[in-house]
Design a protein around this motif. Structure first.
Motif, PDB file in Angstrom:
ATOM      1  N   GLY A   1      54.848  43.139  42.930  1.00  0.00           N
ATOM      2  CA  GLY A   1      54.074  42.090  42.284  1.00  0.00           C
ATOM      3  C   GLY A   1      52.780  41.794  43.012  1.00  0.00           C
ATOM      4  O   GLY A   1      52.682  41.934  44.229  1.00  0.00           O
ATOM      5  N   PHE A   2      51.810  41.372  42.230  1.00  0.00           N
ATOM      6  CA  PHE A   2      50.490  41.021  42.750  1.00  0.00           C
ATOM      7  C   PHE A   2      50.221  39.561  42.412  1.00  0.00           C
ATOM      8  O   PHE A   2      50.240  39.183  41.231  1.00  0.00           O
ATOM      9  CB  PHE A   2      49.419  41.917  42.121  1.00  0.00           C
ATOM     10  CG  PHE A   2      49.601  43.373  42.459  1.00  0.00           C
ATOM     11  CD1 PHE A   2      49.029  43.908  43.590  1.00  0.00           C
ATOM     12  CD2 PHE A   2      50.375  44.195  41.656  1.00  0.00           C
ATOM     13  CE1 PHE A   2      49.201  45.249  43.912  1.00  0.00           C
ATOM     14  CE2 PHE A   2      50.556  45.535  41.964  1.00  0.00           C
ATOM     15  CZ  PHE A   2      49.972  46.061  43.099  1.00  0.00           C
ATOM     16  N   PHE A   3      49.982  38.750  43.424  1.00  0.00           N
ATOM     17  CA  PHE A   3      49.773  37.321  43.209  1.00  0.00           C
ATOM     18  C   PHE A   3      48.508  37.039  42.397  1.00  0.00           C
ATOM     19  O   PHE A   3      48.438  36.047  41.690  1.00  0.00           O
ATOM     20  CB  PHE A   3      49.742  36.569  44.546  1.00  0.00           C
ATOM     21  CG  PHE A   3      51.109  36.386  45.131  1.00  0.00           C
ATOM     22  CD1 PHE A   3      51.944  35.376  44.669  1.00  0.00           C
ATOM     23  CD2 PHE A   3      51.578  37.225  46.117  1.00  0.00           C
ATOM     24  CE1 PHE A   3      53.218  35.204  45.196  1.00  0.00           C
ATOM     25  CE2 PHE A   3      52.849  37.058  46.655  1.00  0.00           C
ATOM     26  CZ  PHE A   3      53.670  36.045  46.196  1.00  0.00           C
ATOM     27  N   ASN A   4      47.505  37.906  42.504  1.00  0.00           N
ATOM     28  CA  ASN A   4      46.297  37.765  41.696  1.00  0.00           C
ATOM     29  C   ASN A   4      46.133  39.007  40.825  1.00  0.00           C
ATOM     30  O   ASN A   4      45.050  39.550  40.672  1.00  0.00           O
ATOM     31  CB  ASN A   4      45.067  37.542  42.582  1.00  0.00           C
ATOM     32  CG  ASN A   4      43.892  36.993  41.810  1.00  0.00           C
ATOM     33  OD1 ASN A   4      44.028  36.515  40.681  1.00  0.00           O
ATOM     34  ND2 ASN A   4      42.721  37.058  42.412  1.00  0.00           N
TER      35      ASN A   4
ATOM     36  N   GLY B   1      48.085  47.612  30.668  1.00  0.00           N
ATOM     37  CA  GLY B   1      49.078  48.496  30.078  1.00  0.00           C
ATOM     38  C   GLY B   1      50.045  49.088  31.083  1.00  0.00           C
ATOM     39  O   GLY B   1      51.038  49.689  30.711  1.00  0.00           O
ATOM     40  N   VAL B   2      49.754  48.932  32.369  1.00  0.00           N
ATOM     41  CA  VAL B   2      50.629  49.474  33.412  1.00  0.00           C
ATOM     42  C   VAL B   2      51.324  48.334  34.145  1.00  0.00           C
ATOM     43  O   VAL B   2      52.522  48.379  34.387  1.00  0.00           O
ATOM     44  CB  VAL B   2      49.821  50.328  34.425  1.00  0.00           C
ATOM     45  CG1 VAL B   2      50.720  50.860  35.522  1.00  0.00           C
ATOM     46  CG2 VAL B   2      49.101  51.455  33.720  1.00  0.00           C
ATOM     47  N   ILE B   3      50.558  47.316  34.473  1.00  0.00           N
ATOM     48  CA  ILE B   3      51.092  46.163  35.179  1.00  0.00           C
ATOM     49  C   ILE B   3      51.432  45.092  34.148  1.00  0.00           C
ATOM     50  O   ILE B   3      50.643  44.800  33.254  1.00  0.00           O
ATOM     51  CB  ILE B   3      50.088  45.650  36.231  1.00  0.00           C
ATOM     52  CG1 ILE B   3      49.879  46.731  37.296  1.00  0.00           C
ATOM     53  CG2 ILE B   3      50.579  44.365  36.861  1.00  0.00           C
ATOM     54  CD1 ILE B   3      48.942  46.346  38.409  1.00  0.00           C
ATOM     55  N   GLU B   4      52.628  44.523  34.269  1.00  0.00           N
ATOM     56  CA  GLU B   4      53.139  43.566  33.297  1.00  0.00           C
ATOM     57  C   GLU B   4      52.974  42.131  33.775  1.00  0.00           C
ATOM     58  O   GLU B   4      52.814  41.878  34.954  1.00  0.00           O
ATOM     59  CB  GLU B   4      54.638  43.812  33.071  1.00  0.00           C
ATOM     60  CG  GLU B   4      54.974  45.215  32.622  1.00  0.00           C
ATOM     61  CD  GLU B   4      56.466  45.434  32.537  1.00  0.00           C
ATOM     62  OE1 GLU B   4      57.213  44.471  32.232  1.00  0.00           O
ATOM     63  OE2 GLU B   4      56.898  46.573  32.772  1.00  0.00           O
ATOM     64  N   GLY B   5      53.086  41.206  32.833  1.00  0.00           N
ATOM     65  CA  GLY B   5      53.077  39.794  33.154  1.00  0.00           C
ATOM     66  C   GLY B   5      52.237  39.009  32.176  1.00  0.00           C
ATOM     67  O   GLY B   5      51.287  39.541  31.596  1.00  0.00           O
ATOM     68  N   THR B   6      52.603  37.740  31.989  1.00  0.00           N
ATOM     69  CA  THR B   6      51.891  36.911  31.029  1.00  0.00           C
ATOM     70  C   THR B   6      51.415  35.594  31.626  1.00  0.00           C
ATOM     71  O   THR B   6      50.827  34.792  30.924  1.00  0.00           O
ATOM     72  CB  THR B   6      52.796  36.600  29.817  1.00  0.00           C
ATOM     73  OG1 THR B   6      53.985  35.951  30.284  1.00  0.00           O
ATOM     74  CG2 THR B   6      53.151  37.870  29.058  1.00  0.00           C
ATOM     75  N   GLY B   7      51.663  35.370  32.882  1.00  0.00           N
ATOM     76  CA  GLY B   7      51.250  34.122  33.522  1.00  0.00           C
ATOM     77  C   GLY B   7      49.759  34.088  33.770  1.00  0.00           C
ATOM     78  O   GLY B   7      49.016  35.011  33.431  1.00  0.00           O
ATOM     79  N   LYS B   8      49.308  33.007  34.397  1.00  0.00           N
ATOM     80  CA  LYS B   8      47.877  32.846  34.663  1.00  0.00           C
ATOM     81  C   LYS B   8      47.353  33.869  35.663  1.00  0.00           C
ATOM     82  O   LYS B   8      46.216  34.307  35.555  1.00  0.00           O
ATOM     83  CB  LYS B   8      47.592  31.436  35.180  1.00  0.00           C
ATOM     84  CG  LYS B   8      47.707  30.380  34.120  1.00  0.00           C
ATOM     85  CD  LYS B   8      47.311  29.036  34.680  1.00  0.00           C
ATOM     86  CE  LYS B   8      47.394  27.972  33.603  1.00  0.00           C
ATOM     87  NZ  LYS B   8      46.970  26.673  34.113  1.00  0.00           N
ATOM     88  N   ARG B   9      48.166  34.240  36.667  1.00  0.00           N
ATOM     89  CA  ARG B   9      47.669  35.129  37.730  1.00  0.00           C
ATOM     90  C   ARG B   9      48.617  36.270  38.075  1.00  0.00           C
ATOM     91  O   ARG B   9      48.173  37.378  38.349  1.00  0.00           O
ATOM     92  CB  ARG B   9      47.385  34.309  38.990  1.00  0.00           C
ATOM     93  CG  ARG B   9      46.253  33.325  38.800  1.00  0.00           C
ATOM     94  CD  ARG B   9      45.935  32.530  40.042  1.00  0.00           C
ATOM     95  NE  ARG B   9      45.615  33.405  41.149  1.00  0.00           N
ATOM     96  CZ  ARG B   9      45.948  33.141  42.406  1.00  0.00           C
ATOM     97  NH1 ARG B   9      46.583  32.040  42.728  1.00  0.00           N
ATOM     98  NH2 ARG B   9      45.622  33.967  43.368  1.00  0.00           N
TER      99      ARG B   9
END
Length: 114
Positions: free
Chosen positions: A66-69, A78-86
């Motif tokens: 995971g990446f915090f930013n 399309g490769v890294i997932e997530g829907t949050g702000k950061r």
């Protein structure tokens, strides 16, 4: 680069196939940026410079890098997932799926964004 005994313990508690992925990602993170401080927060390994940069989490089926930013990382759509702000993450389901050519630039960029 000092490795945390708490992260050693966290990795040792994983299933052997997941443990191998965790160790490889840990080694890649610390080899890419040896100045990152490694610790356990919120029950999983995180890597910090000035602020939080990357983290590992694991299930029985995959390890998330995971990446915090992560929202600011280039060439990750399309490769890294997530829907949050950061926060964004990449799921690694097999050791052979670790693509150093893609991960090293993202780790370096995440450090630069810190």
């Amino acid at each position: 680069m000092t490795r945390s005994k708490y992260v050693d313990s966290w990795i040792s508690e994983r299933d052997p196939s997941i443990r191998r992925i965790c160790q490889a990602l840990r080694d890649l993170i610390l080899a890419t940026e040896p100045r990152l401080k490694e610790s356990i927060k919120w029950g999983y390994p995180i890597y910090e410079k000035t602020g939080r940069v990357v983290y590992l989490s694991a299930t029985d089926r995959y390890v998330a890098l995971g990446f915090f930013n992560g929202v600011a990382l280039s060439n990750s759509e399309g490769v890294i997932e997530g829907t949050g702000k950061r926060l964004r993450h990449l799921k690694v389901r097999a050791f052979e799926d670790i693509d150093e050519g893609a991960l090293v630039p993202w780790i370096r960029e995440a450090v630069a964004l810190d």
